[in-house]
Scaffold this motif. Structure first.
Motif, PDB file in Angstrom:
ATOM      1  N   GLU A 149     -27.388 -75.326  46.994  1.00  0.00           N
ATOM      2  CA  GLU A 149     -26.671 -74.333  47.807  1.00  0.00           C
ATOM      3  C   GLU A 149     -26.204 -73.161  46.954  1.00  0.00           C
ATOM      4  O   GLU A 149     -26.234 -72.007  47.403  1.00  0.00           O
ATOM      5  CB  GLU A 149     -25.476 -74.995  48.499  1.00  0.00           C
ATOM      6  N   SER A 150     -25.762 -73.433  45.731  1.00  0.00           N
ATOM      7  CA  SER A 150     -25.318 -72.349  44.846  1.00  0.00           C
ATOM      8  C   SER A 150     -26.432 -71.349  44.588  1.00  0.00           C
ATOM      9  O   SER A 150     -26.225 -70.129  44.617  1.00  0.00           O
ATOM     10  CB  SER A 150     -24.828 -72.920  43.514  1.00  0.00           C
ATOM     11  N   LEU A 168     -29.364 -71.025  46.398  1.00  0.00           N
ATOM     12  CA  LEU A 168     -29.846 -70.421  47.640  1.00  0.00           C
ATOM     13  C   LEU A 168     -29.004 -69.240  48.072  1.00  0.00           C
ATOM     14  O   LEU A 168     -29.521 -68.230  48.555  1.00  0.00           O
ATOM     15  CB  LEU A 168     -29.873 -71.465  48.758  1.00  0.00           C
ATOM     16  N   TYR A 169     -27.671 -69.342  47.902  1.00  0.00           N
ATOM     17  CA  TYR A 169     -26.772 -68.324  48.452  1.00  0.00           C
ATOM     18  C   TYR A 169     -26.032 -67.518  47.388  1.00  0.00           C
ATOM     19  O   TYR A 169     -25.117 -66.764  47.714  1.00  0.00           O
ATOM     20  CB  TYR A 169     -25.784 -68.982  49.423  1.00  0.00           C
ATOM     21  N   GLU A 193     -23.916 -68.342  45.109  1.00  0.00           N
ATOM     22  CA  GLU A 193     -22.495 -68.695  45.033  1.00  0.00           C
ATOM     23  C   GLU A 193     -22.300 -69.750  43.945  1.00  0.00           C
ATOM     24  O   GLU A 193     -22.252 -70.951  44.216  1.00  0.00           O
ATOM     25  CB  GLU A 193     -22.006 -69.249  46.379  1.00  0.00           C
ATOM     26  N   HIS A 218     -27.149 -74.805  54.187  1.00  0.00           N
ATOM     27  CA  HIS A 218     -28.490 -74.334  54.546  1.00  0.00           C
ATOM     28  C   HIS A 218     -28.918 -74.835  55.914  1.00  0.00           C
ATOM     29  O   HIS A 218     -29.774 -74.229  56.560  1.00  0.00           O
ATOM     30  CB  HIS A 218     -29.503 -74.753  53.478  1.00  0.00           C
ATOM     31  N   ALA A 238     -27.823 -72.283  58.306  1.00  0.00           N
ATOM     32  CA  ALA A 238     -28.743 -71.148  58.208  1.00  0.00           C
ATOM     33  C   ALA A 238     -30.051 -71.436  58.932  1.00  0.00           C
ATOM     34  O   ALA A 238     -30.632 -70.542  59.565  1.00  0.00           O
ATOM     35  CB  ALA A 238     -29.007 -70.825  56.740  1.00  0.00           C
ATOM     36  N   TYR A 260     -15.618 -70.738  50.889  1.00  0.00           N
ATOM     37  CA  TYR A 260     -16.471 -69.656  50.398  1.00  0.00           C
ATOM     38  C   TYR A 260     -16.669 -68.645  51.528  1.00  0.00           C
ATOM     39  O   TYR A 260     -17.715 -68.610  52.187  1.00  0.00           O
ATOM     40  CB  TYR A 260     -17.805 -70.229  49.913  1.00  0.00           C
ATOM     41  N   LEU A 265     -19.873 -66.602  52.724  1.00  0.00           N
ATOM     42  CA  LEU A 265     -21.112 -67.296  53.076  1.00  0.00           C
ATOM     43  C   LEU A 265     -21.585 -66.990  54.494  1.00  0.00           C
ATOM     44  O   LEU A 265     -22.780 -67.052  54.776  1.00  0.00           O
ATOM     45  CB  LEU A 265     -20.927 -68.807  52.925  1.00  0.00           C
ATOM     46  N   LYS A 309     -24.163 -64.463  54.481  1.00  0.00           N
ATOM     47  CA  LYS A 309     -25.404 -64.877  53.836  1.00  0.00           C
ATOM     48  C   LYS A 309     -26.233 -65.817  54.694  1.00  0.00           C
ATOM     49  O   LYS A 309     -27.456 -65.879  54.535  1.00  0.00           O
ATOM     50  CB  LYS A 309     -25.085 -65.511  52.485  1.00  0.00           C
ATOM     51  N   VAL A 310     -25.592 -66.574  55.583  1.00  0.00           N
ATOM     52  CA  VAL A 310     -26.371 -67.460  56.460  1.00  0.00           C
ATOM     53  C   VAL A 310     -26.823 -66.754  57.728  1.00  0.00           C
ATOM     54  O   VAL A 310     -27.549 -67.338  58.538  1.00  0.00           O
ATOM     55  CB  VAL A 310     -25.591 -68.749  56.823  1.00  0.00           C
TER      56      VAL A 310
END
Length: 348
Positions: free
Chosen positions: A53-54, A56-57, A59, A288, A291, A318, A321, A324-325
């Motif tokens: 996840e870090s 992918l986004y 973060e 994700h 998303a 966060y 996010l 971002k999704v």
């Protein structure tokens, strides 16, 4: 970037477990301290999930924060504290040999940053019961009762609040929500057991069922809200509260519960002419999945997708996010969700 799919993760877990096992045997660690290999594998797998996840986004905090959480809790309970640093060192070395250069250039520095933070002092997590708008006295009585597996005092606390103010939404915002967040915090810090956490959650769900006024959620007409947890998410009480707020606000409210795959959401949106979708995620490694649902809805709707709200502890931790999704808005409370929903509908 290498796709962090199940087969790839299984290979990494296998390689790391093999290396760690050999290191422990060479050091004769188990002559002094037992090591639960099942927990070691579980810990490695979660590290991979948070790393995914870090990356992918974009973060880093998702991975870094959850390494700190492991240091405080699960890995310390599972095996000696020094093994976390050793595990991260093996993690770095194995990941440095896997995947394409773009993946390695992101993964290895993240793991090294986590290793550098292992000796930092850990902040105590603040209680949710001392935030503005919370009925602290009622929350403490309610939570203490349920942690002691005594539901009657908890129910009476709720009934007393309703006698003072019959607005159910206030009980949700001033009592249920902070208590559930606090219960999660207490579990994360190791102060209560998984069984106690489950009991508080399920008892609260039952009390919500008992106090919610009879609202026809299946009636046709008006705006339609669809609330659900993303796939693999089981923490559904929060989104249930959001659904109840919409129902009390005069909407038709459809609650799908936890662990809902993208295909199931598409089917309901099409058949029920949904006006607004709410997606909840509590565990950061499931971001994700939210998303995936949003992307599927956008692609299927061909420009006519209903607005989408996201929320839950993962997004609270966060806050950037949600952009971002691909969501239209983020909300941290059920009350806020209703207000933002109305605003999104007005703009649609």
């Amino acid at each position: 970037m290498t796709r962090l799919d199940a087969l790839w993760m299984n290979r990494i877990v296998g390689r790391m477990t093999h290396v760690l096992d050999n290191q422990l045997k060479e050091a004769r660690v188990e002559s002094f301290l037992p090591v639960n290999r099942g927990n070691v594998e579980k810990g490695i797998r979660f590290l991979l999930l948070f790393l995914r996840e870090s990356i992918l986004y974009g973060e880093p905090a998702i991975f870094l924060d959850n390494v700190t959480w492991y240091r405080r809790n699960h890995l310390i309970r599972s095996f000696p504290v020094f093994l976390l640093g050793q595990t991260l060192a093996v993690f770095r070395d194995v990941l440095g040999q896997e995947g394409d250069p773009a993946f390695r250039s992101q993964a290895v520095p993240l793991v090294e940053a986590a290793m550098a933070r292992l000796d930092d002092a850990m902040k105590d997590q603040e209680t949710y019961l001392e935030q503005p708008g919370v009925d602290q006295a009622a929350c403490r009585v309610y939570l203490d009762a349920l942690l002691s597996l005594e539901p009657d005092p908890a129910r009476e606390t709720v009934n007393a609040m309703l006698r003072r103010d019959p607005d159910v939404k206030r009980v949700y915002s001033r009592l249920f929500q902070p208590v559930l967040y606090e219960t999660g915090r207490l579990w994360q810090t190791g102060e209560i057991s998984v069984a106690q956490e489950h009991y508080v959650t399920e008892s609260t769900r039952a009390i919500m069922d008992a106090i919610l006024p009879s609202t026809d959620r299946s009636a046709d007409g008006g705006q339609v809200f669809l609330g659900l947890c993303a796939e693999n998410e089981q923490h559904s009480v929060g989104i249930r509260m959001v659904c109840d707020h919409f129902a009390l606000g005069g909407w038709k409210s459809i609650f799908l519960g936890g662990n809902v795959p993208a295909g199931g959401v598409l089917d309901v949106v099409r058949r029920k002419h949904v006006s607004l979708v709410g997606i909840s995620v509590s565990m950061p490694y499931n971001i994700h999945k939210a998303a995936d649902i949003i992307r599927a809805l956008r692609e299927a709707a061909d420009g006519a997708c209903p607005p989408i709200l996201v929320g839950g502890i993962a997004f609270n931790e966060y806050p950037d996010l949600w952009v971002k999704v691909g969501a239209d808005a983020y909300t941290s409370t059920a009350e806020e969700a209703l207000a933002k929903g109305l605003s999104l509908i007005a703009k649609a």
